[in-house]
Design a protein around this motif. Structure first.
Motif, PDB file in Angstrom:
ATOM      1  N   ASP A 119       4.615  16.095  14.728  1.00 16.76           N
ATOM      2  CA  ASP A 119       4.484  16.152  13.356  1.00 16.76           C
ATOM      3  C   ASP A 119       3.469  14.963  13.011  1.00 16.76           C
ATOM      4  O   ASP A 119       2.649  15.342  12.080  1.00 16.76           O
ATOM      5  N   GLN A 120       3.625  13.881  13.840  1.00 17.06           N
ATOM      6  CA  GLN A 120       2.677  12.689  13.169  1.00 17.06           C
ATOM      7  C   GLN A 120       1.233  13.107  13.698  1.00 17.06           C
ATOM      8  O   GLN A 120       0.078  13.055  13.260  1.00 17.06           O
ATOM      9  N   MET A 121       1.153  13.873  14.806  1.00 18.09           N
ATOM     10  CA  MET A 121      -0.188  14.279  15.435  1.00 18.09           C
ATOM     11  C   MET A 121      -0.927  15.259  14.547  1.00 18.09           C
ATOM     12  O   MET A 121      -2.216  15.099  14.387  1.00 18.09           O
ATOM     13  N   SER A 122      -0.209  16.204  14.069  1.00 12.31           N
ATOM     14  CA  SER A 122      -0.531  17.187  13.143  1.00 12.31           C
ATOM     15  C   SER A 122      -1.041  16.503  11.858  1.00 12.31           C
ATOM     16  O   SER A 122      -2.079  16.911  11.278  1.00 12.31           O
ATOM     17  N   GLU A 123      -0.225  15.747  11.465  1.00 18.35           N
ATOM     18  CA  GLU A 123      -0.650  14.986  10.121  1.00 18.35           C
ATOM     19  C   GLU A 123      -1.995  14.129  10.303  1.00 18.35           C
ATOM     20  O   GLU A 123      -2.724  14.107   9.380  1.00 18.35           O
ATOM     21  N   ALA A 124      -2.261  13.585  11.645  1.00 19.68           N
ATOM     22  CA  ALA A 124      -3.259  12.773  11.938  1.00 19.68           C
ATOM     23  C   ALA A 124      -4.577  13.497  11.877  1.00 19.68           C
ATOM     24  O   ALA A 124      -5.646  13.293  11.326  1.00 19.68           O
ATOM     25  N   ALA A 125      -4.482  14.753  12.487  1.00 22.14           N
ATOM     26  CA  ALA A 125      -5.612  15.726  12.473  1.00 22.14           C
ATOM     27  C   ALA A 125      -5.933  16.272  10.975  1.00 22.14           C
ATOM     28  O   ALA A 125      -7.081  16.425  10.756  1.00 22.14           O
ATOM     29  N   GLN A 129      -9.620  15.721   9.159  1.00 27.13           N
ATOM     30  CA  GLN A 129     -10.469  16.835   8.688  1.00 27.13           C
ATOM     31  C   GLN A 129     -10.635  16.493   7.090  1.00 27.13           C
ATOM     32  O   GLN A 129     -11.783  16.868   6.817  1.00 27.13           O
ATOM     33  N   GLU A 130      -9.668  15.943   6.371  1.00 23.52           N
ATOM     34  CA  GLU A 130      -9.855  15.915   5.059  1.00 23.52           C
ATOM     35  C   GLU A 130     -10.878  14.757   4.923  1.00 23.52           C
ATOM     36  O   GLU A 130     -11.642  14.727   3.792  1.00 23.52           O
ATOM     37  N   THR A 131     -10.557  13.789   5.790  1.00 25.40           N
ATOM     38  CA  THR A 131     -11.539  12.627   5.525  1.00 25.40           C
ATOM     39  C   THR A 131     -13.189  13.172   5.926  1.00 25.40           C
ATOM     40  O   THR A 131     -14.136  12.957   4.883  1.00 25.40           O
ATOM     41  N   VAL A 132     -13.313  13.783   6.778  1.00 23.57           N
ATOM     42  CA  VAL A 132     -14.784  14.329   7.308  1.00 23.57           C
ATOM     43  C   VAL A 132     -15.259  15.230   6.002  1.00 23.57           C
ATOM     44  O   VAL A 132     -16.428  15.254   5.585  1.00 23.57           O
ATOM     45  N   ARG A 133     -14.199  16.120   5.427  1.00 19.99           N
ATOM     46  CA  ARG A 133     -14.634  16.810   4.488  1.00 19.99           C
ATOM     47  C   ARG A 133     -15.095  16.059   3.062  1.00 19.99           C
ATOM     48  O   ARG A 133     -16.274  16.563   2.439  1.00 19.99           O
ATOM     49  N   ASN A 134     -14.335  15.163   2.728  1.00 16.36           N
ATOM     50  CA  ASN A 134     -14.693  14.267   1.762  1.00 16.36           C
ATOM     51  C   ASN A 134     -15.870  13.699   1.975  1.00 16.36           C
ATOM     52  O   ASN A 134     -16.908  13.491   1.035  1.00 16.36           O
ATOM     53  N   ARG A 135     -16.262  13.313   3.134  1.00 10.77           N
ATOM     54  CA  ARG A 135     -17.403  12.733   3.534  1.00 10.77           C
ATOM     55  C   ARG A 135     -18.560  13.389   3.313  1.00 10.77           C
ATOM     56  O   ARG A 135     -19.722  13.227   2.838  1.00 10.77           O
ATOM     57  N   TYR A 136     -18.561  14.848   3.720  1.00 13.28           N
ATOM     58  CA  TYR A 136     -19.634  15.761   3.770  1.00 13.28           C
ATOM     59  C   TYR A 136     -19.870  16.139   2.142  1.00 13.28           C
ATOM     60  O   TYR A 136     -21.256  15.928   1.859  1.00 13.28           O
ATOM     61  N   ILE A 137     -18.874  16.088   1.599  1.00 14.97           N
ATOM     62  CA  ILE A 137     -19.144  16.463   0.053  1.00 14.97           C
ATOM     63  C   ILE A 137     -19.727  15.143  -0.628  1.00 14.97           C
ATOM     64  O   ILE A 137     -20.606  15.388  -1.625  1.00 14.97           O
ATOM     65  N   TYR A 138     -19.461  14.142  -0.076  1.00 12.04           N
ATOM     66  CA  TYR A 138     -20.086  12.795  -0.530  1.00 12.04           C
ATOM     67  C   TYR A 138     -21.612  12.778  -0.452  1.00 12.04           C
ATOM     68  O   TYR A 138     -22.567  12.307  -1.263  1.00 12.04           O
TER      69      TYR A 138
END
Length: 508
Positions: A119-125, A129-138
């Motif tokens: 569960d923790q591994m899934s949450e980390a992934a 992904q959310e961080t990369v998406r936010n970075r791309y949008i930024y």
């Protein structure tokens, strides 16, 4: 051989022209490529400046919104910067950059840190992904903002504020070197409507008749575009230097062609001289044969006992021998005189004479021969100042040669008429001898003063001579600083005009 040399020369010159043309095309292509890359570098530099400016501004605003966040996992203190960027759909996104200033406490059990579960591994992934998406949008939103800035802000600035001319000069030099061009150049920057904005410090107009141009900021509105123009003062030398290795080949070919033409000229001249020499030998043989035969016949008669040796007979034979001997000596002397003049060993014994008297005396000598043909000699004495200072023997021989030719080259069965005239012309004394004889063709007139030359008349020996008479006359006149001209019409007669300076006796 001549056509082959000319063909080879034509091929070499054509090859040089093609090489120069190809080199010019390569040069043009290299220059345009260099200009394009330099203009592209200019636009990239402008974009970089705006991008750097916007990033610095965003970072400055971000640092003003700093906050402290406590890690819920281990209780460490972290420093966070929050950036807020608006996306295309109007949604605001945030990105956190975490920096740890206090290390986590030692009381945290190691077993808790090392625990892993799915569960923790899934949450980390998902978090990554959310961080990369936010970075791309930024980043996308940031770049869009820079592009809008360039579109609506940069093009409104004057051209001289948008272009770093020193950097442009450096880029041009570097790009030209990259494309193999290392010769000096001059450039100017103008607006789209032709107003000059900048020119290089050492600018000259030399070579500006061939210039290259490149549009700056190609995608800007037409009125906001710039133009850079560049020209090369030494472009012709640069292009010519690429074909210099062919110049020696062309020079050698030209030398060979000239040598070939000169050789052909020598061969034809030698052929003509050979013909003249053969003609001279034939004429000399016939000329010498007559007096020798006469002397031989007279000697035989003197030795023949059957012939009565009366006083009148002895006198006649002696006269024949004397006349023919003088004639033979005259022919030999004529050849020797020309040889002496060629070797420049002849000397003159000049004295003062009256040209009018000399011509009248010569006319009197020839009067019997002319009257024998049924013609006459007329004199027209107009010269007032008729004193000349000449060598009497040679000068009289020259006049005698002209009179003798007038009698010898008369029309068959027609009386010969000779007209002699003297006159003064400025500081010169002139006289002419004109006859109504056979005349000379126009193409032969300029050759009659050449040594051994004789005008061919079907039977070469119908008139005796060596072809030395007129050559001797011209030599004598020239040595007395005079000039002789010939005018003749075939079938109408010939006129010789001699111009002499009014010579004075030497006092030294």
């Amino acid at each position: 051989m001549g056509l082959s040399f000319l063909g080879l020369l034509f091929v070499q010159i054509s090859y040089i022209e093609e090489m120069a043309k190809m080199k010019k095309e390569q040069f043009d292509e290299s220059v345009y490529r260099s200009l394009y890359q330099a203009s592209r570098n200019l636009e990239i530099n402008e974009t970089s400046r705006y991008l750097e400016k916007d990033i610095n501004e965003v970072e400055r605003k971000a640092y003003s919104q700093d906050s402290v966040i406590v890690n819920s996992l281990d209780g460490s203190i972290q420093h966070a910067h929050q950036f807020s960027v608006s996306a295309d759909d109007g949604t605001f996104y945030s990105e956190f950059e975490l920096k740890t200033f206090v290390t986590k406490p030692a009381q945290v059990p190691k077993a808790m840190i090392m625990r892993t579960d799915k569960d923790q591994m899934s949450e980390a992934a998902k978090s990554l992904q959310e961080t990369v998406r936010n970075r791309y949008i930024y980043q996308k939103a940031l770049l869009d903002e820079v592009v809008y800035n360039i579109l609506y802000t940069a093009s409104e600035k004057p051209l001289k504020e948008r272009v770093n001319f020193n950097l442009l000069d450096k880029d041009l030099r570097q790009e030209l070197l990259n494309n193999g061009i290392s010769i000096p150049y001059h450039f100017v920057v103008t607006t789209a409507d032709g107003r000059e904005v900048y020119r290089c410090p050492d600018y000259t107009d030399e070579g500006s008749e061939v210039s290259y141009r490149q549009v700056l900021f190609r995608n800007d509105p037409q009125a906001k575009k710039g133009v850079v123009k560049i020209h090369f003062p030494d472009m012709d030398s640069y292009i010519f230097s690429s074909v210099t290795f062919m110049i020696p080949a062309v020079i050698f070919t030209i030398v060979l062609l000239i040598t070939f033409i000169f050789t052909i000229f020598i061969i034809f001249r030698q052929k003509r001289y050979t013909e003249i020499k053969n003609d001279f030998i034939n004429n000399m043989t016939h000329e010498l044969k007559t007096p020798i035969s006469s002397i031989s016949l007279a000697a035989q008669m003197l030795n023949d006992e059957s012939v009565t040796k009366s006083a009148s007979m002895m006198k006649h034979l002696g006269s024949v021998i004397g006349d023919e001997s003088r004639r033979l000596r005259f022919l030999v002397e004529k050849v020797l005189q020309m040889s002496m003049f060629d070797q420049k060993t002849a000397s003159f014994k000049k004295k003062e004479l009256d040209l009018n008297e000399l011509l009248e005396q010569t006319a009197s000598t020839f009067s019997l021969r002319v009257e024998h043909t049924g013609g006459k000699i007329t004199t027209e004495i107009e010269a007032v100042d008729s004193a000349i200072y000449v060598d009497e023997v040679h000068f009289q021989n020259a006049i005698t040669n002209l009179m003798d030719n007038a009698v010898k080259y008369r029309k068959p069965d027609e009386p010969v008429n000779i007209h002699i005239r003297t006159w003064n012309e400025g500081e010169h004394l002139c006289f002419s001898i004109q006859d109504n004889g056979l005349g000379i063709k126009k193409e032969n007139v300029k050759k009659i003063f050449d040594k051994f030359y004789r005008v061919h008349t079907g039977n070469v020996h119908d008139v005796k001579g060596f072809g030395l008479g007129l050559a001797y006359v011209k030599k004598i006149i020239n040595l007395h600083e005079g000039e002789i001209k010939c005018e003749s019409d075939l079938g109408k007669g010939t006129k010789f005009t001699i111009t002499l300076p009014v010579l004075k006796e030497d006092t030294d």
